[in-house]
Write a protein that holds these residues in place. Structure first.
Motif, PDB file in Angstrom:
ATOM      1  N   ARG A  85       0.830  -1.208   0.000  1.00  0.00           N
ATOM      2  CA  ARG A  85       0.000   0.000   0.000  1.00  0.00           C
ATOM      3  C   ARG A  85       0.865   1.259   0.000  1.00  0.00           C
ATOM      4  O   ARG A  85       1.991   1.252   0.503  1.00  0.00           O
ATOM      5  CB  ARG A  85      -0.942   0.023   1.200  1.00  0.00           C
ATOM      6  CG  ARG A  85      -2.057  -1.000   1.103  1.00  0.00           C
ATOM      7  CD  ARG A  85      -3.251  -0.628   1.922  1.00  0.00           C
ATOM      8  NE  ARG A  85      -4.362  -1.545   1.710  1.00  0.00           N
ATOM      9  CZ  ARG A  85      -5.611  -1.329   2.118  1.00  0.00           C
ATOM     10  NH1 ARG A  85      -5.900  -0.198   2.778  1.00  0.00           N
ATOM     11  NH2 ARG A  85      -6.569  -2.198   1.889  1.00  0.00           N
ATOM     12  N   GLY A  86       0.292   2.312  -0.564  1.00  0.00           N
ATOM     13  CA  GLY A  86       0.979   3.586  -0.584  1.00  0.00           C
ATOM     14  C   GLY A  86      -0.015   4.715  -0.731  1.00  0.00           C
ATOM     15  O   GLY A  86      -1.170   4.512  -1.141  1.00  0.00           O
ATOM     16  N   VAL A  87       0.430   5.923  -0.395  1.00  0.00           N
ATOM     17  CA  VAL A  87      -0.412   7.110  -0.545  1.00  0.00           C
ATOM     18  C   VAL A  87       0.345   8.148  -1.361  1.00  0.00           C
ATOM     19  O   VAL A  87       1.583   8.193  -1.366  1.00  0.00           O
ATOM     20  CB  VAL A  87      -0.821   7.706   0.824  1.00  0.00           C
ATOM     21  CG1 VAL A  87      -1.794   6.802   1.542  1.00  0.00           C
ATOM     22  CG2 VAL A  87       0.415   8.008   1.675  1.00  0.00           C
ATOM     23  N   GLY A  88      -0.408   8.982  -2.059  1.00  0.00           N
ATOM     24  CA  GLY A  88       0.168  10.061  -2.854  1.00  0.00           C
ATOM     25  C   GLY A  88      -0.862  11.153  -3.059  1.00  0.00           C
ATOM     26  O   GLY A  88      -2.055  10.957  -2.802  1.00  0.00           O
ATOM     27  N   PHE A  89      -0.395  12.294  -3.509  1.00  0.00           N
ATOM     28  CA  PHE A  89      -1.331  13.385  -3.784  1.00  0.00           C
ATOM     29  C   PHE A  89      -0.779  14.220  -4.926  1.00  0.00           C
ATOM     30  O   PHE A  89       0.399  14.145  -5.305  1.00  0.00           O
ATOM     31  CB  PHE A  89      -1.555  14.261  -2.549  1.00  0.00           C
ATOM     32  CG  PHE A  89      -0.472  15.280  -2.305  1.00  0.00           C
ATOM     33  CD1 PHE A  89      -0.588  16.588  -2.786  1.00  0.00           C
ATOM     34  CD2 PHE A  89       0.688  14.932  -1.606  1.00  0.00           C
ATOM     35  CE1 PHE A  89       0.424  17.511  -2.566  1.00  0.00           C
ATOM     36  CE2 PHE A  89       1.693  15.851  -1.390  1.00  0.00           C
ATOM     37  CZ  PHE A  89       1.560  17.155  -1.869  1.00  0.00           C
ATOM     38  N   SER A  90      -1.648  15.045  -5.480  1.00  0.00           N
ATOM     39  CA  SER A  90      -1.247  16.109  -6.392  1.00  0.00           C
ATOM     40  C   SER A  90      -2.209  17.271  -6.200  1.00  0.00           C
ATOM     41  O   SER A  90      -3.333  17.087  -5.714  1.00  0.00           O
ATOM     42  CB  SER A  90      -1.255  15.638  -7.848  1.00  0.00           C
ATOM     43  OG  SER A  90      -0.575  16.579  -8.674  1.00  0.00           O
ATOM     44  N   PHE A  91      -1.756  18.469  -6.565  1.00  0.00           N
ATOM     45  CA  PHE A  91      -2.569  19.671  -6.369  1.00  0.00           C
ATOM     46  C   PHE A  91      -2.492  20.524  -7.621  1.00  0.00           C
ATOM     47  O   PHE A  91      -1.624  20.339  -8.482  1.00  0.00           O
ATOM     48  CB  PHE A  91      -2.063  20.455  -5.152  1.00  0.00           C
ATOM     49  CG  PHE A  91      -0.681  21.035  -5.351  1.00  0.00           C
ATOM     50  CD1 PHE A  91      -0.506  22.361  -5.735  1.00  0.00           C
ATOM     51  CD2 PHE A  91       0.449  20.254  -5.160  1.00  0.00           C
ATOM     52  CE1 PHE A  91       0.757  22.885  -5.944  1.00  0.00           C
ATOM     53  CE2 PHE A  91       1.725  20.773  -5.357  1.00  0.00           C
ATOM     54  CZ  PHE A  91       1.886  22.096  -5.754  1.00  0.00           C
ATOM     55  N   HIS A  92      -3.377  21.519  -7.704  1.00  0.00           N
ATOM     56  CA  HIS A  92      -3.475  22.311  -8.927  1.00  0.00           C
ATOM     57  C   HIS A  92      -4.294  23.560  -8.633  1.00  0.00           C
ATOM     58  O   HIS A  92      -5.158  23.543  -7.737  1.00  0.00           O
ATOM     59  CB  HIS A  92      -4.182  21.483 -10.009  1.00  0.00           C
ATOM     60  CG  HIS A  92      -3.851  21.885 -11.413  1.00  0.00           C
ATOM     61  ND1 HIS A  92      -2.674  21.553 -12.029  1.00  0.00           N
ATOM     62  CD2 HIS A  92      -4.545  22.586 -12.345  1.00  0.00           C
ATOM     63  CE1 HIS A  92      -2.651  22.014 -13.257  1.00  0.00           C
ATOM     64  NE2 HIS A  92      -3.780  22.656 -13.468  1.00  0.00           N
TER      65      HIS A  92
END
Length: 780
Positions: free
Chosen positions: A466-473
């Motif tokens: 399992r892993g987590v990630g994000f992106s924004f804009h």
């Protein structure tokens, strides 16, 4: 949904949870789409049109014999590229405008890319509309007639890859436009290097840390269930078009200008549209024109409609991006460089919008505090389907590389990427750190469990990691960014019984913007003590009777018309007070209207009583108002993802998505959350499954259907937590910002960053299919 949204300012109708105002009608199957309205029962003499489509990726018609087709019983007319009315049509494209404004032929956005000929003899991709079109009593007869047309083809070399298409000696697709397949510089798109601030070479040389990498965004299609459709009836000197174009006024302009007919002789009518996701932004389609000519030739109404296969008509702009960032040891980003090569496909249309317009806008609303930036983009013709508009245009492609490089840089600096983002990004009219960005990232991090679940990449034990990630804009779009629309028109009619007729014309595409308009109208007229149920409105837009339409693009219609309605309501209140002053023998400044009554220190009367006085005429307010041009920046959006990767099978399962939008003001909470959740079907599909596959030997697309083109089903969707926020505020009554475009933008990159956190290997070519995961892990 873990928590209900709570508005910053309590209002009567705006920002509430409630059913859409057309919900019952839609759920009961009573809504009429264009295909329902254009049936034989309504038009008994209607004919059906079918157009010839190229079987080759690149070819020219040398000769054509329609003799056998003309003799087929039920065939009423055939038009070919040789007919004078067709041959006389000017070169054009399908993207005169992105829907924001209405433009003429000489003012089209991409006038250097007039690369389409209506029913031309040059085919530029498999299924290109070329050569001939048939009108017959049934669709089946029209299709059979096309098979009977004898065509002598000159088959030409083709190219599918944009990098190969740029090489010397590659087949040239449009020699009249470009001798090397690279789209020429255009006044709208600007130079190939379209952002060049500071000195990036010097800044990179002086940076303590530099990272660079690439990303590849393949072509996904909009997959609208409501296929392109129109019925054209050309009687005498008047053309009436019923269609599912969401740009009624622009469609009228297009037809008028291309056929050289006065604009008042063209009438376009649109009802509900069953989703469009950017497809309608290339609304200046050739089929409107050849269907009109068939109607004129036969004297009967003619219907043209795409089949499901034909609805794979254009796609998101595929893009290969190179990204590079430099920073100081303390995490201050000093330099950025982005280069993109876009596969335009057979026709340019809005290619350069995706490659230049959107990234340039991002520079001022998110990268304003980075001293050294360079961006360059190249659109390249190939023999694939045209790459045009799709929800999140340009932003999704840019975010795939932007969020990747931010994550890489944070890792190399030993920083949390949230801290790196907050330290560096904001718009040019605001201070740092940006309050909206801070709030959005903190809320998303809390909801996903960022600090508890994030770990060293690949450190999760076992074969299922399992892993987590994000992106924004930056969000898309605030009111000041809609200046190109010009004046927005609305109308309010107050009847003598105090019911209201609302004129806020916009073709409903399923987003709920009509509901937003009605709620905005009710809010503005709250002094009358009316409710949304007291407001009568029409979902049909008719260029002969309606005000100028406000096209549902840029995710802005949900608030743009409501902003004007707020001003119209003030004018209505003023008119009512003036009327009451005469009846009540008071000065206007001595009166007010509260809860449906005109009040003064000496008494009151209801507005209903007032409206029954005198001539019993309704009060009609029409107002034109340009969008507020005050530059206020934009709020931020983010998507946080949790994934589980089976390292034996390469399968990626999405566990959870948290979708965070700062909206400024939430106009309609239920509808906004529906946009956040519904948008993830596109975001998840582009991340994991959706891709158009071609036969490299023939150039033929292999999966133009909804079985082999893998759209996520309900079973594929993860838990989705939609989060609405009101931190930033723009100008005007509401100061809102759009939501629909942005809900898909950050999902692919957030998923890819989560996959990296899970397995410790970066994959930057979407969609992420199992074979790509296994290859990255060295298992194939």
């Amino acid at each position: 949904m873990n928590k209900h949204f709570k508005p910053r300012v309590a209002r009567k109708f705006i920002g509430k949870y409630r059913p859409r105002l057309d919900a019952i009608e839609k759920a009961a199957g009573q809504v009429k789409f264009v295909d329902d309205l254009t049936l034989k029962t309504n038009f008994p003499d209607m004919l059906y049109a079918k157009v010839m489509r190229s079987p080759y990726a690149h070819a020219k018609i040398k000769n054509m014999d329609i003799g056998r087709a003309e003799k087929l019983p039920g065939v009423k007319a055939i038009l070919t590229y040789k007919d004078p009315e067709i041959a006389a049509l000017r070169a054009t494209n399908a993207g005169w405008t992105d829907g924001v404004d209405t433009v003429s032929y000489d003012r089209m956005m991409w006038r250097h890319f007039r690369d389409r000929r209506v029913l031309g003899d040059h085919a530029c991709w498999v299924t290109d509309e070329v050569g001939a079109v048939v009108a017959a009593e049934t669709e089946e007869i029209a299709e059979e007639a096309l098979k009977l047309i004898k065509v002598e083809w000159e088959v030409l070399p083709f190219v599918l890859d944009p990098v190969e298409a740029m090489n010397p000696g590659a087949p040239v697709i449009h020699p009249e436009i470009s001798p090397n397949n690279i789209l020429p510089k255009d006044p709208v798109g600007g130079a190939d290097i379209f952002v060049n601030r500071g000195n990036i070479d010097k800044a990179f040389a002086e940076a303590d840390v530099v990272v660079e990498d690439t990303s590849i965004h393949h072509n996904a299609t909009q997959a609208s269930l409501d296929n392109w459709c129109c019925l054209v009836d050309w009687k005498d000197d008047k053309i009436t078009v019923r269609s599912n174009s969401f740009e009624t006024d622009q469609s009228r302009m297009h037809i008028s200008q291309m056929l050289d007919i006065p604009i008042h002789k063209v009438r376009v009518i649109s009802s509900y549209v069953g989703g469009q996701f950017g497809r309608g932004d290339t609304g200046d389609q050739p089929f409107f024109l050849f269907t009109a000519f068939l109607s004129k030739k036969t004297g009967r109404p003619v219907k043209f409609k795409h089949s499901r296969r034909e609805s794979f008509h254009d796609s998101r702009q595929p893009a290969i991006y190179l990204g590079k960032m430099g920073a100081k040891r303390d995490g201050t980003i000093t330099s950025m460089y982005f280069k993109s090569i876009g596969n335009s496909g057979a026709y340019a249309d809005h290619t350069m919008f995706a490659l230049k317009f959107a990234p340039a806008e991002i520079t001022e609303v998110a990268l304003a505090h980075i001293p050294n930036i360079k961006m360059e983009s190249y659109g390249v013709y190939t023999n694939k389907l045209p790459a045009c508009m799709m929800r999140g245009v340009g932003n999704s492609q840019f975010n795939l590389i932007f969020g990747h490089i931010v994550d890489m840089l944070a890792e190399k600096l030993g920083m949390d990427p949230i801290d790196l983002a907050v330290k560096n990004f904001g718009h040019e009219w605001g201070s740092m750190p940006d309050k909206s960005l801070v709030a959005v990232l903190n809320e998303g991090a809390e909801r996903i469990g960022w600090r508890e679940k994030r770990h060293k990449p690949g450190a999760d034990p076992g074969t299922k990691k399992r892993g987590v990630g994000f992106s924004f804009h930056p969000a898309w779009h605030a009111e000041w960014q809609e200046a190109r629309r010009g004046e927005i028109q609305v109308g309010i009619t107050l009847n003598t019984d105090c019911t209201v007729m609302l004129e806020a014309p916009t073709v409903e595409t399923g987003t709920g913007s009509n509901t937003c308009n009605i709620l905005g109208c009710a809010e503005a007229l709250s002094f009358l003590a009316i409710t949304p149920d007291d407001i009568c409105w029409s979902h049909v837009i008719d260029t002969e009777t309606s005000l100028k339409d406000c096209v549902q693009t840029d995710s802005a219609v949900s608030f743009l018309q409501s902003e004007v309605l707020a001003h119209a309501a003030k004018e209505l209140k003023k008119r009512l007070i003036e009327k009451a002053a005469v009846v009540m023998k008071k000065k206007p400044e001595e009166l007010d209207i509260v809860d449906g009554s005109v009040v003064s220190s000496g008494g009151s009367m209801t507005v209903k009583e007032l409206m029954k006085q005198g001539d019993l005429l309704p009060i009609v307010i029409h107002m034109n108002k340009a969008p507020n041009g005050q530059k206020t920046g934009v709020p931020y959006i983010a998507t946080f993802a949790e994934v589980e990767v089976d390292t034996d099978l390469g399968k990626v399962d999405l566990v959870k998505l948290v979708v965070v939008n700062d909206c400024g003001t939430v106009m309609f909470a239920s509808g906004a959350e529906a946009q956040q959740i519904g948008g993830q079907c596109i975001g998840v599909g582009e991340s994991l499954t959706e891709e158009i596959i071609y036969d490299e030997e023939t150039g033929r697309p292999l999966n133009f259907n909804l079985i082999d083109y893998k759209i996520p089903t309900m079973a594929d969707m993860p838990e989705i937590d939609p989060v609405l926020m009101e931190v930033w505020k723009g100008a005007g009554e509401y100061g809102a910002c759009g939501i629909g475009e942005g809900t898909v933008t950050c999902t692919p990159r957030s998923v890819l960053n989560a996959i990296y956190n899970a397995i410790g290997v970066r994959i930057n070519d979407i969609p992420i299919k199992p074979e790509k995961v296994l290859k990255a892990l060295g298992k194939v």
